[in-house]
Design a protein around this motif. Structure first.
Motif, short mmCIF file in Angstrom:
data_model
loop_
_atom_site.label_atom_id
_atom_site.label_comp_id
_atom_site.label_asym_id
_atom_site.label_seq_id
_atom_site.Cartn_x
_atom_site.Cartn_y
_atom_site.Cartn_z
N ILE A 63 1.69 6.16 -11.64
CA ILE A 63 2.43 4.95 -12.01
C ILE A 63 3.91 5.26 -11.78
N ALA A 64 4.63 4.35 -11.10
CA ALA A 64 6.05 4.55 -10.85
C ALA A 64 6.76 3.21 -10.92
N LEU A 65 7.95 3.21 -11.48
CA LEU A 65 8.69 1.97 -11.70
C LEU A 65 8.98 1.23 -10.40
N ASP A 66 9.53 1.92 -9.39
CA ASP A 66 9.88 1.22 -8.15
C ASP A 66 8.65 0.79 -7.37
N ALA A 89 7.79 -3.24 -6.58
CA ALA A 89 7.47 -3.71 -5.23
C ALA A 89 6.11 -4.39 -5.15
N GLY A 90 5.38 -4.44 -6.28
CA GLY A 90 4.07 -5.07 -6.29
C GLY A 90 2.98 -4.23 -5.67
N ASN A 91 3.15 -2.90 -5.69
CA ASN A 91 2.20 -2.02 -5.02
C ASN A 91 1.35 -1.19 -5.98
N GLY A 92 1.20 -1.66 -7.23
CA GLY A 92 0.48 -0.88 -8.22
C GLY A 92 -1.03 -0.89 -8.11
N GLY A 93 -1.59 -1.72 -7.23
CA GLY A 93 -3.05 -1.84 -7.16
C GLY A 93 -3.74 -0.75 -6.37
N ASN A 94 -2.98 0.09 -5.64
CA ASN A 94 -3.62 1.10 -4.78
C ASN A 94 -3.30 2.53 -5.22
N ASN A 95 -2.93 2.70 -6.48
CA ASN A 95 -2.36 3.98 -6.92
C ASN A 95 -3.37 5.01 -7.40
N ALA A 96 -4.65 4.66 -7.48
CA ALA A 96 -5.68 5.60 -7.94
C ALA A 96 -6.58 6.00 -6.77
N SER A 97 -6.98 7.26 -6.74
CA SER A 97 -7.93 7.77 -5.75
C SER A 97 -8.94 8.66 -6.46
N TYR A 98 -10.10 8.86 -5.84
CA TYR A 98 -11.12 9.70 -6.46
C TYR A 98 -11.72 10.67 -5.45
#
Length: 533
Positions: free
Chosen positions: A280-283, A287-296
């Motif tokens: 999770i990062a503020l910038d 930018a609306g890019n929080g939906g792709n931040n997890a990987s497994y």
């Protein structure tokens, strides 16, 4: 490998990095000297990978300790020969000579590019402590902030899961690693998107299409781990300095905790295990890019430890592994207009005896409002075997350093819905919070169809619907003796009045076996109260 580090670092050099003060675990004050000493401890203990040594080398060089820094770089290259090619990636772009370079997602965009390993720290009180190595990438069009002494840096969530052939469950959760010192490597670069470094060493920003690795030792370093509740996962805002939760166990505190029985009672390969990293990062959020931040990535147990299996699946949370394994799983992704994303996975299993087991997994990726109830339509189906499972919180991860309440959600049939609800004890209730997965289940005497389930929110009282499989709405009654589509006292009286009679065609013989007996009475009682009108 182990190299003597402290031999070349003078007291003056440490003091030049920043005053060293006693650090209270609840409010850590991160200084350059603290970080150098932490990295030195890891290296001197013979732990840490090449990335740890590169961080240390960069900081030493910044302090004028050139010889020690270069020696540490040689250690890193010896551990990973690819480092030599990665130290100065994207030189053409830095000179402005790159022609036709492609762009990524608009703005800063952090993803997990790799999960290269799992760290194991020991066992205590029936639990094992783990951490997950994570390598982040900035695949956006702008540099990503990485300032360690304010809230302009990424925080890293780490989770573990198990699939037993029918159920996909979260078995471990850790506190958040706070990022510091961004190296400028290139595991996510492509010919059209080379790494564009913001400098040649340990930077306060991460360049476009550059990557930064944290090994499992760093991601399990307890003093750098803070609670998740302080972070709004949708906006990326969090308080700094962060509040570290209290813990009494030096092995388990703040790290991923997994019950020993959650592994030993589920032998591999009949059961499969997965690690997940989430930044999770503020910038990135702005930018609306929080939906792709997890990987497994799949992992396999080897004794008490885990080894990686296969490749990291980038930009997808671990719940997607269930769908990848079993195509019969229905997976829906829902997202309110002003908050983060939730994943809802569902599956119906035919038991072959006229009943079906229904299994649901609801994962909160980055929704700040959190879940307080889950409602699934069941029509007039007879519901048994209701169940709920949530993750085990620990180490004072709730507000004010109090561990979240873990009272199981209640389970009940309400009208034509199956409803699970948290027991509200205030702000630290057992809500479905970000980075967690909860399971819901029941058995029904009706086969599946697609319909809408509802998730109610904890913080704002709203709700959202998601597609799931649930018992079909078709209403079938076997104990309706008078044909009024209701099983009630009229049907009960019919059976009791004819109890003991034999012969064909008796309306009280609901199972048509030629006799009115306890089987018919039990059939009425099992459907009693169902109204198909």
């Amino acid at each position: 490998m182990k190299r003597r580090f402290v031999f070349g670092l003078s007291a003056a050099a440490i003091l030049s990095a920043g005053a060293v003060a006693e650090v209270v675990p609840a409010t850590p004050a991160v200084t350059q000297a603290d970080i150098i000493r932490s990295l030195a401890d890891i290296v001197d203990a013979g732990q840490g990978d090449a990335s740890t040594r590169l961080r240390l080398a960069s900081m030493l060089i910044e302090l004028g300790q050139e010889a020690e820094g270069r020696a540490m770089i040689m250690d890193a290259i010896e551990l990973d020969p690819n480092i030599e090619d990665m130290l100065y990636p994207g030189a053409k772009i830095a000179r402005g000579d790159c022609v036709g370079c492609e762009l990524g997602n608009t703005g800063a965009d952090v993803i997990v590019g790799d999960l290269p390993g799992v760290g194991y720290f020991g066992e205590s009180n029936g639990f094992r402590a783990y951490s997950i190595a994570t390598t982040s990438c900035n695949v956006g069009t702008q540099i990503l902030n990485w300032f360690q002494n304010n809230n302009q840096h990424p925080v890293i969530a780490q989770n573990m899961y198990r699939y037993d052939g029918r159920r996909f469950e979260q078995i471990g959760i850790g506190h958040l690693k706070h990022g510091f010192c961004a190296l400028q490597q290139g595991i996510c670069q492509t010919p059209g998107n080379p790494c564009q470094p913001t400098g040649g060493g340990c930077m306060q920003t991460l360049g476009i299409f550059c990557s930064d690795p944290y090994d499992a030792s760093l991601n399990g370093q307890q003093s750098r781990l803070g609670p998740r509740w302080q972070v709004n996962p949708f906006t990326g805002q969090f308080a700094y300095p962060f509040q570290g939760g209290s813990y009494s166990d030096a092995t388990l505190g703040r790290r991923i905790n997994v019950a020993v029985t959650d592994v030993t009672n589920y032998p591999y390969p009949a059961n499969r295990f997965f690690a997940e990293g989430h930044y999770i990062a503020l910038d990135d959020s702005q930018a609306g890019n929080g939906g792709n931040n997890a990987s497994y990535r799949e992992i396999r147990p080897i004794g008490a430890q885990f080894a990686t299996q296969g490749a990291t699946v980038r930009t997808k949370p671990a719940i997607e592994a269930w769908k990848a394994i079993d195509n019969e799983v229905l997976l829906d992704i829902v997202e309110p207009a002003t908050d983060g994303r939730l994943y809802v996975a569902s599956r119906a299993y035919d038991n072959g005896d006229g009943t079906w087991d229904y299994e649901y997994a609801v994962y909160n990726l980055n929704n700040d409002a959190s879940g307080r109830n889950f409602r699934v339509p069941v029509g007039s189906a007879n519901i048994t075997g209701m169940g709920f499972k949530g993750v085990r919180y620990h180490s004072g991860d709730g507000i004010s350093g109090v561990t979240y309440d873990m009272t199981p959600w209640t389970s009940q049939v309400s009208g034509s819905d199956m409803v699970w609800s948290l027991v509200d004890v205030g702000p630290n209730s057992f809500a479905l919070r970000w980075g967690t997965l909860y399971n819901f289940r029941f058995t029904a005497n009706a086969g599946p169809e697609e319909t809408d389930a509802t998730i109610g929110f904890f913080k704002n009282g709203g709700s959202i619907t998601a597609r799931v499989v649930a018992p079909a709405a078709t209403c079938t009654l076997t104990a309706d003796t008078n044909g009024d589509n209701v099983v009630n006292f009229s049907d009960l009286n019919v059976v009791l009045s004819a109890f003991g009679q034999t012969g064909p065609g008796n309306p009280a013989d609901v199972n048509n076996d030629g006799a009115v007996n306890f089987s018919d009475l039990n059939a009425v009682l099992s459907e009693f109260g169902i109204d198909c009108n």
